[in-house]
Design an enzyme around this catalytic site. Structure first.
Site, mmCIF file in Angstrom:
data_model
loop_
_atom_site.group_PDB
_atom_site.id
_atom_site.type_symbol
_atom_site.label_atom_id
_atom_site.label_comp_id
_atom_site.label_asym_id
_atom_site.label_seq_id
_atom_site.Cartn_x
_atom_site.Cartn_y
_atom_site.Cartn_z
ATOM 1 C CB SER A 129 -98.459 17.903 35.788
ATOM 2 O OG SER A 129 -99.003 18.220 37.125
ATOM 3 C CE1 TYR A 154 -94.540 21.224 36.562
ATOM 4 C CE2 TYR A 154 -96.621 21.073 37.309
ATOM 5 C CZ TYR A 154 -95.329 20.503 36.883
ATOM 6 O OH TYR A 154 -95.054 19.079 36.891
#
Length: 337
Positions: A129, A154
């Protein structure tokens, strides 16, 4: 030649699109998903229904965190390649439910690595990501930049996936490639993402929350560009970099068969301009509630995609206007509004 490919997260946004692409070119796809309720399961089932109607696709309902079941699946199926897209997504949700990220993103990734290791998988491509860039401010973000300062759990879990993959590439001579996605959007997208929330809110006449007073900047990347990048990278397994040096370690490459790539549109857009484009596509003005920055968010993202272009001859190029129009058209048809 047709290959047998495992796609984890196949009922998800990116996973379903990747699965269709692979089927279109003649590959056999085994789709895995646990169909959890992080967002509307009916949307996941609708994506899955379209896939199950196609020849060459089979579905397995499994959780990647289930060590025994994943090991058995790999042993039984003997995949040629793996596209690992299953994960607990969402920056803000990681603040509310941190353990979900450890189970899905850390344990799950380890189980996939072990499956690949023990069953001779040729190439593992997995979702990282843009959030790994964390507190970095030098933009556009490059794979050659250090990414040691995540600002959400995350992001930390995705950075951990990259580190784990490098370890397996080193220890077991595995080919692994991590893809740092930049704010993916488009038809069949996730209901927790900005485009979906804004479109729904505007159509229903509800007020939409716009964080950082609309000054957020994002490198919005259309789903078709993401899929093209994923598959091109899948077909080009990494080689070790003979010029890599431990004296000046390059985070983007390695002495072993490991790479990471950005996949972004390389054309950052201000959030308020993104909202304005949705208003034009919908034909209705939004009721806006300007909000402060949320914990774990970063003010800006911008992708340097020169390494991707150099490696596979492709860079995303779909305009935000085209992508938003395609999404709004899909949304109106899917929800009959």
């Amino acid at each position: 030649m047709s290959r047998k490919i495992l796609v984890t997260g196949a009922a998800g946004f990116i996973g379903s699109h990747v699965s269709h692409y692979l089927l279109d070119r003649g590959d056999t796809v085994v789709g895995l998903d646990n169909l959890n309720d992080y967002y509307d399961v009916n949307l996941k089932l609708a994506r899955l229904e379209r896939l199950q109607a196609r020849a060459g696709f089979s579905f397995v309902k499994l959780d990647v965190a289930d060590k025994t079941a994943i090991a058995e699946l790999f042993e039984q199926q003997q995949f040629d390649d793996v596209v690992h897209l299953a994960a607990q997504a969402g920056v803000r949700y990681s603040i509310e439910n941190p353990h979900a990220y450890m189970d899905a993103n850390i344990i799950g990734h380890l189980n996939i690595l072990e499956g690949c290791r023990h069953n001779g998988v040729n190439h593992l491509v997995y979702a990282s990501s843009s959030s790994v860039y964390g507190a970095n401010t030098l933009q556009p973000f490059s794979e050659h930049h250090n990414v040691d300062h995540p600002v959400s759990l995350y992001a930390a879990s995705k950075k951990a996936n990259e580190l784990m993959s490098h370890t397996y590439s080193n220890l077991y001579n595995m080919k692994t490639t991590g893809l740092r996605f930049f704010t993916v959007y488009g038809p069949w997208g996730r209901p927790d993402m900005a485009l979906f929330l804004f479109t729904k809110g505007i159509l229903e006449g509800n007020t939409i929350d716009i964080y950082n007073n609309g000054d957020m900047i994002r490198d919005f990347t259309y789903i078709d560009d993401i899929v093209e990048g994923v598959v091109r990278v899948l077909d080009a397994p990494p080689q070790g970099n003979p010029e890599w040096s431990g004296d000046k370690p390059d985070p983007a490459t390695s002495f072993c068969q490991y790479r990471v790539f950005n996949i972004g549109n390389n054309n950052p857009v201000k959030l308020m301009d993104f909202v304005n484009a949705i208003e034009r596509a919908v034909g209705k003005e939004a009721k806006k509630n300007l909000m402060p920055m949320q914990p774990g968010d970063v003010p800006s993202t911008s992708a340097d995609v020169s390494e991707l272009e150099k490696a596979v001859g492709f860079k995303p190029n779909t305009s935000v206007e085209t992508g938003i129009n395609n999404f709004v058209k899909w949304y109106r048809e899917f929800y009959n509004c």
